[in-house]
Design a protein around this motif. Structure first.
Motif, mmCIF file in Angstrom:
data_model
loop_
_atom_site.group_PDB
_atom_site.id
_atom_site.type_symbol
_atom_site.label_atom_id
_atom_site.label_comp_id
_atom_site.label_asym_id
_atom_site.label_seq_id
_atom_site.Cartn_x
_atom_site.Cartn_y
_atom_site.Cartn_z
ATOM 1 N N SER A 106 -13.754 -7.141 -1.772
ATOM 2 C CA SER A 106 -13.018 -7.341 -3.193
ATOM 3 C C SER A 106 -11.735 -7.569 -3.080
ATOM 4 N N ALA A 132 -11.815 -5.635 4.447
ATOM 5 C CA ALA A 132 -10.408 -5.656 3.837
ATOM 6 C C ALA A 132 -10.318 -4.692 2.656
ATOM 7 N N HIS A 187 0.941 -1.386 -0.077
ATOM 8 C CA HIS A 187 -0.042 -0.013 0.016
ATOM 9 C C HIS A 187 0.924 1.400 0.027
ATOM 10 N N ARG A 198 -8.272 -3.423 11.354
ATOM 11 C CA ARG A 198 -9.004 -4.645 12.090
ATOM 12 C C ARG A 198 -8.387 -5.654 11.405
ATOM 13 N N ASP A 199 -8.264 -6.765 11.986
ATOM 14 C CA ASP A 199 -7.976 -8.216 11.428
ATOM 15 C C ASP A 199 -9.494 -8.769 11.463
ATOM 16 N N VAL A 200 -9.824 -8.966 10.239
ATOM 17 C CA VAL A 200 -11.482 -9.471 10.123
ATOM 18 C C VAL A 200 -11.434 -11.008 10.279
ATOM 19 N N ASP A 210 -9.359 -2.887 7.543
ATOM 20 C CA ASP A 210 -8.170 -3.448 6.944
ATOM 21 C C ASP A 210 -7.201 -3.657 8.015
ATOM 22 N N LEU A 211 -6.403 -4.849 7.702
ATOM 23 C CA LEU A 211 -5.280 -5.035 8.388
ATOM 24 C C LEU A 211 -4.076 -4.209 8.418
HETATM 25 C C1 LIG Z 1 -5.908 -7.588 -2.642
HETATM 26 S S1 LIG Z 1 -6.239 -6.412 -1.369
HETATM 27 C C2 LIG Z 1 -7.637 -5.795 -1.743
HETATM 28 C C3 LIG Z 1 -7.945 -4.616 -1.329
HETATM 29 C C4 LIG Z 1 -9.317 -3.916 -1.604
HETATM 30 N N1 LIG Z 1 -10.439 -4.796 -1.076
HETATM 31 C C5 LIG Z 1 -9.491 -3.844 -3.190
HETATM 32 O O1 LIG Z 1 -10.229 -4.527 -3.725
HETATM 33 O O2 LIG Z 1 -8.726 -2.843 -3.827
HETATM 34 C C6 LIG Z 1 -6.368 -7.496 -0.023
HETATM 35 C C7 LIG Z 1 -6.471 -6.691 1.181
HETATM 36 O O3 LIG Z 1 -6.697 -7.429 2.458
HETATM 37 C C8 LIG Z 1 -6.213 -7.023 3.623
HETATM 38 N N2 LIG Z 1 -6.179 -8.256 4.395
HETATM 39 C C9 LIG Z 1 -5.437 -9.267 4.242
HETATM 40 N N3 LIG Z 1 -5.649 -10.096 5.594
HETATM 41 C C10 LIG Z 1 -6.643 -9.420 6.362
HETATM 42 C C11 LIG Z 1 -7.076 -9.714 7.458
HETATM 43 N N4 LIG Z 1 -6.918 -10.676 8.156
HETATM 44 N N5 LIG Z 1 -7.846 -8.554 8.149
HETATM 45 C C12 LIG Z 1 -8.213 -7.661 7.377
HETATM 46 N N6 LIG Z 1 -7.573 -7.141 6.257
HETATM 47 C C13 LIG Z 1 -6.660 -7.974 5.872
HETATM 48 C C14 LIG Z 1 -4.798 -6.482 3.059
HETATM 49 O O4 LIG Z 1 -4.176 -5.572 3.984
HETATM 50 C C15 LIG Z 1 -5.031 -5.926 1.770
HETATM 51 O O5 LIG Z 1 -5.390 -4.304 1.902
#
Ligand SMILES: C[S@@+](CC[C@H](N)C(=O)[O-])C[C@H]1O[C@@H](n2cnc3c(N)ncnc32)[C@H](O)[C@@H]1O
Length: 201
Positions: free
Chosen positions: A115, A51, A21, A97-99, A72-73
């Protein structure tokens, strides 16, 4: 090995996403499943971008008049989203937040967007988190692809019809999975997209 020397896989994942990012431009792209189905949004209500990354879709949902939460993490992603939302004068409640550790609460959102984040074990929590009548917008990479975009590990890609199977308790509103059919120069390739509604009991 002392416990403070054991690598923390969660921390490694956060660092990986922070780096991506940091080096990426802008807020990213609005998810195609949202852009192509914007007319399906409710006029009011609460939406979660789960996320969310740098937040293009969260901002689009806020511009459409919804009360938007985005998780988002990655702290870098959330900082970037916060500043983009301020610049565009929209309100998004963005949180690191870790979802997986902390999924959304039952019946807490009218709309959930996911997404490019495939965590199959979260499916029941996502369904529970929708309010009756609520909408799920989901897209991610499929196994049948025409380019090499997205994860190379097939486990991180959807099998044929998999979104339909994962979210079978919801009513399908829109589904698209083009695979390699026809003229591959056109269409929305490499992904599957679902819009589905939680039944009103
Ligand atoms: C491929 S990116 C997609 C971002 C956005 N949704 C998009 O479509 O552009 C995946 C995202 O998932 C987040 N992510 C990965 N593991 C996660 C978790 N356990 N909890 C929250 N977010 C997470 C990452 O930080 C990243 O921003």
């Amino acid at each position: 090995m002392p416990s403070d020397l054991i690598p923390d896989p969660h921390e490694a994942l956060r660092q990986k996403w922070d780096q991506r990012h940091t080096s990426a431009a802008g807020v990213g792209e609005v998810a195609a499943v949202l852009a192509e189905n914007i007319h399906l949004l409710p006029a009011t209500g609460s939406a979660l971008d789960l996320a969310c990354g740098r937040g293009a879709s969260a901002i689009r949902l806020a511009q459409a008049g919804l009360r938007v939460t985005a998780w988002d993490l990655s702290p870098v992603a959330i900082e970037r989203l916060d500043s983009a939302a301020r610049e565009q004068a929209v309100s998004v409640d963005a949180e690191v937040r870790d979802v997986i550790a902390r999924p959304p609460e039952p019946e807490s959102f009218d709309l959930i967007l996911v997404s490019y984040f495939l965590e199959r074990g979260l499916t029941p929590a996502i369904i529970r988190a929708l309010r009756p009548g609520g909408l799920l917008f989901y897209q991610t990479f499929s196994i049948d692809a025409v380019s090499d975009c997205g994860p190379s590990n097939p486990a991180f890609r959807l099998q044929q019809n998999e979104l339909l199977a994962l979210f079978w308790p919801l009513k399908v509103v829109f589904y698209r999975e083009e695979g390699r059919i026809g003229n591959n120069q056109f269409g929305t390739r490499d992904i599957a997209m679902l819009v589905a509604q939680k039944p009103v009991e």
